[in-house]
Design a protein around this motif. Structure first.
Motif, short mmCIF file in Angstrom:
data_model
loop_
_atom_site.label_atom_id
_atom_site.label_comp_id
_atom_site.label_asym_id
_atom_site.label_seq_id
_atom_site.Cartn_x
_atom_site.Cartn_y
_atom_site.Cartn_z
N VAL A 19 0.80 -1.13 -0.22
CA VAL A 19 0.25 -0.07 0.05
C VAL A 19 0.99 1.17 -0.06
O VAL A 19 1.59 1.65 1.01
N PRO A 20 1.02 2.02 -1.06
CA PRO A 20 1.68 3.28 -1.03
C PRO A 20 1.44 4.18 0.08
O PRO A 20 -0.04 4.26 0.15
N ILE A 41 -5.26 8.19 -2.72
CA ILE A 41 -4.87 7.63 -4.38
C ILE A 41 -5.68 6.41 -4.43
O ILE A 41 -5.48 5.54 -3.54
N SER A 42 -6.15 6.13 -5.61
CA SER A 42 -7.01 4.96 -5.91
C SER A 42 -6.22 4.39 -7.07
O SER A 42 -6.77 3.21 -7.14
N GLU A 43 -5.34 4.89 -8.04
CA GLU A 43 -5.34 4.56 -9.08
C GLU A 43 -3.38 4.58 -9.22
O GLU A 43 -2.83 5.72 -8.82
N VAL A 44 -3.00 3.87 -9.90
CA VAL A 44 -1.53 3.90 -10.26
C VAL A 44 -1.02 5.11 -10.90
O VAL A 44 0.10 5.72 -10.57
N ALA A 103 -1.28 -7.79 -8.96
CA ALA A 103 -2.23 -7.06 -9.46
C ALA A 103 -2.85 -6.07 -8.46
O ALA A 103 -2.55 -5.98 -7.44
N SER A 104 -3.44 -5.15 -9.23
CA SER A 104 -4.13 -3.83 -8.38
C SER A 104 -5.60 -3.80 -8.91
O SER A 104 -5.56 -3.66 -10.02
N LEU A 113 -5.31 2.75 -3.12
CA LEU A 113 -4.45 1.82 -4.17
C LEU A 113 -3.62 1.13 -3.29
O LEU A 113 -3.21 1.19 -2.36
N HIS A 114 -3.64 -0.35 -3.95
CA HIS A 114 -2.98 -1.47 -3.26
C HIS A 114 -2.46 -2.55 -4.26
O HIS A 114 -3.36 -2.58 -5.18
#
Length: 139
Positions: free
Chosen positions: A39-40, A45-48, A82-83, A91-92
């Motif tokens: 998990v950044p 944040i939800s997307e790379v 996978a994300s 985002l994870h």
């Protein structure tokens, strides 16, 4: 990376392992698979693609190096990275060691059967092994 808070669902389903330069490393509490989640540590944040180019590269470096180390040390046949984020939007990235003999091979781990929690001893051993692997990464 200010104001980072771990999603409540991730916190409930995982056990803390370590911190990488960008990401918190969590062990999914499902003994059927060696499965970590990165998990950044960025708020909202939800997307790379919402990460900077540098952080995108760092996330991929962390996921692939940890995946390679886990595959080698834990005897995997395949690594799934996978994300998804359909249930948890934070985002994870999942890094899952798959084996031809695991509970759902070759189907995905998501939505197949019920998670089996680690017993205390197995969980402690795997977390220690993962921490050793993480300490050996060049991320």
């Amino acid at each position: 990376m200010n104001n980072f808070t771990l999603d409540a669902r991730l916190a409930a389903d995982t056990l803390p392992v370590a911190e990488l330069p960008l990401s918190r490393v969590l062990l999914m509490n499902d003994a059927r698979y060696p499965w970590v989640i990165l998990v950044p540590r960025h708020a909202a944040i939800s997307e790379v693609f919402e990460l900077s180019a540098h952080d995108q590269q760092q996330l991929w470096r962390e996921a692939t190096q940890l995946g390679e180390a886990m595959k080698t040390a834990l005897g995997g046949d395949k690594i799934n990275i996978a994300s998804l984020g359909n249930v948890v939007s934070q985002l994870h990235v999942h890094v899952v060691v798959r084996r031809h003999t695991d509970a759902t091979w070759p189907a995905p781990v998501w939505g197949n059967g019920s998670a089996e929690s680690y017993d205390q001893e197995s969980q402690a051993q795997l977390r220690e092994q993962l921490q050793t692997l993480i300490n050996g990464l060049d991320v």
